[in-house]
Motif scaffolding. Structure first.
Motif, short mmCIF file in Angstrom:
data_model
loop_
_atom_site.label_atom_id
_atom_site.label_comp_id
_atom_site.label_asym_id
_atom_site.label_seq_id
_atom_site.Cartn_x
_atom_site.Cartn_y
_atom_site.Cartn_z
N PRO A 184 -10.97 0.90 -10.17
CA PRO A 184 -12.30 0.92 -10.81
C PRO A 184 -13.37 0.12 -10.07
O PRO A 184 -14.55 0.47 -10.10
CB PRO A 184 -12.02 0.32 -12.20
CG PRO A 184 -10.58 0.60 -12.45
CD PRO A 184 -9.91 0.50 -11.11
N ASP A 185 -12.99 -0.96 -9.40
CA ASP A 185 -13.98 -1.81 -8.72
C ASP A 185 -14.29 -1.35 -7.30
O ASP A 185 -14.97 -2.05 -6.55
CB ASP A 185 -13.50 -3.25 -8.72
CG ASP A 185 -12.21 -3.43 -7.93
OD1 ASP A 185 -11.64 -2.41 -7.50
OD2 ASP A 185 -11.78 -4.58 -7.73
N GLY A 186 -13.79 -0.18 -6.90
CA GLY A 186 -14.04 0.32 -5.55
C GLY A 186 -12.93 0.04 -4.58
O GLY A 186 -12.94 0.56 -3.46
N GLY A 187 -11.96 -0.79 -4.97
CA GLY A 187 -10.81 -1.04 -4.12
C GLY A 187 -9.84 0.14 -4.16
O GLY A 187 -10.12 1.18 -4.77
N LEU A 188 -8.70 -0.02 -3.53
CA LEU A 188 -7.72 1.06 -3.52
C LEU A 188 -6.32 0.49 -3.42
O LEU A 188 -6.11 -0.66 -2.99
CB LEU A 188 -7.98 2.04 -2.37
CG LEU A 188 -7.76 1.53 -0.93
CD1 LEU A 188 -7.51 2.73 -0.02
CD2 LEU A 188 -8.98 0.75 -0.43
N ARG A 189 -5.36 1.31 -3.82
CA ARG A 189 -3.95 0.97 -3.71
C ARG A 189 -3.28 2.07 -2.90
O ARG A 189 -3.40 3.24 -3.24
CB ARG A 189 -3.32 0.84 -5.10
CG ARG A 189 -1.88 0.31 -5.09
CD ARG A 189 -1.34 0.15 -6.50
NE ARG A 189 -2.01 -0.94 -7.22
CZ ARG A 189 -2.78 -0.78 -8.28
NH1 ARG A 189 -3.01 0.43 -8.78
NH2 ARG A 189 -3.34 -1.83 -8.86
N VAL A 190 -2.63 1.71 -1.80
CA VAL A 190 -1.99 2.70 -0.94
C VAL A 190 -0.49 2.45 -0.90
O VAL A 190 -0.03 1.30 -0.95
CB VAL A 190 -2.56 2.68 0.49
CG1 VAL A 190 -4.03 3.00 0.49
CG2 VAL A 190 -2.29 1.35 1.17
N ARG A 191 0.27 3.54 -0.82
CA ARG A 191 1.72 3.44 -0.66
C ARG A 191 2.10 4.09 0.66
O ARG A 191 1.66 5.20 0.96
CB ARG A 191 2.45 4.13 -1.82
CG ARG A 191 3.97 3.90 -1.77
CD ARG A 191 4.70 4.46 -2.96
NE ARG A 191 4.74 5.92 -2.95
CZ ARG A 191 4.11 6.70 -3.81
NH1 ARG A 191 3.37 6.18 -4.76
NH2 ARG A 191 4.20 8.02 -3.72
N LEU A 192 2.88 3.39 1.46
CA LEU A 192 3.28 3.89 2.77
C LEU A 192 4.72 3.50 3.06
O LEU A 192 5.34 2.74 2.31
CB LEU A 192 2.33 3.36 3.86
CG LEU A 192 2.09 1.84 3.92
CD1 LEU A 192 3.17 1.16 4.74
CD2 LEU A 192 0.72 1.54 4.51
N ARG A 193 5.24 4.03 4.17
CA ARG A 193 6.59 3.70 4.62
C ARG A 193 6.49 2.88 5.90
O ARG A 193 5.81 3.27 6.85
CB ARG A 193 7.40 4.97 4.88
CG ARG A 193 7.70 5.76 3.65
CD ARG A 193 9.08 5.44 3.12
NE ARG A 193 9.29 6.01 1.79
CZ ARG A 193 10.27 5.65 0.99
NH1 ARG A 193 11.13 4.72 1.38
NH2 ARG A 193 10.41 6.19 -0.19
#
Length: 238
Positions: A184-193
């Motif tokens: 919501p605040d413009g950040g992000l959550r990424v999932r990677l290997r």
């Protein structure tokens, strides 16, 4: 295909430049058939008009800082199906001696890499050729590992989740990720290997304050330990 594929000018230009890169790579001895590439380029150019003119103006050069002897030895081991002995320096500047069964030689246009089964690690690994300090083709026959040809390096390793500020959105655009969640605040959550712990800690340290959280905790601890070691080294120098 059920209906004709219609490419935009940007899509056609991207394909033509990619084909030119493959053509340059094929000239170095690795890649698709030069005749097949020339045919594909000619057909696409004839069908795209302006995009072909733009692509023709793009100069494509494929090169890498790899000793000729290293590349020759790797190609020989692949052709003869023989094991390699490597002296290799990792991204964390750790030097190890390994015996590997070569599987596939690759290039992304900027660097060469060898996909192989590593007997020291007892698993698949990808080795950048410019990090190989010494290489020897052994008399021992290499085992076959057909299941290692298709997977890419980023498909290996443990799953890692990074919560980032908006300034680090480039990570989702330039790093192969499995999922991206906008916050919501413009950040992000990424999932990677992450198949290489050193690569992951390098990424976390480079991002600095743009990293809000790292999962699993061990990945955060690794990066923190390297940061503390670096600070301690500076204190010693002072």
């Amino acid at each position: 295909m059920d209906r004709p594929l219609r490419l935009s000018a940007a899509e056609a230009l991207s394909l033509l430049v990619a084909l030119q890169s493959l053509r340059e790579l094929a000239a170095t001895g690795v890649g698709a058939s030069p005749a097949a590439l020339e045919s594909a380029i000619a057909k696409l150019a004839a069908a795209t008009g302006d995009a072909a003119s733009q692509a023709a103006a793009v100069q494509v050069r494929v090169s890498a800082e790899v000793p000729a002897g290293t590349l020759t030895a790797v190609r020989r081991s692949l052709a003869e199906r023989r094991r390699l002995r490597l002296r290799y320096v990792s991204a964390a500047d750790v030097v190890t001696d390994r015996e590997v069964d070569p599987v596939e030689l690759r290039s992304d246009g900027a660097s060469w890499s060898l996909r192989a089964w590593c007997h020291r690690a007892r698993g698949p690994r990808t080795f950048r050729l410019d990090r190989i300090l010494d290489v020897e083709v052994l008399a021992t026959a290499a085992d076959d590992h057909p299941d290692l040809v298709e997977p890419r390096p980023w498909e290996e390793g443990r799953a890692v989740t990074l919560e980032l500020t908006s300034q680090a959105r480039w990570v989702a655009e330039h790093t192969p990720v499995e999922a991206v969640e906008d916050l919501p605040d413009g950040g992000l959550r990424v999932r990677l290997r992450a198949g290489d712990a050193a690569w992951l800690s390098n990424l976390v340290l480079a991002l600095g304050p743009a990293v809000r959280a790292v999962e699993p905790p061990e990945a955060a601890h690794d990066a923190a330990a390297r940061a503390r070691a670096a600070l301690a080294a500076y204190e010693h120098l002072s």
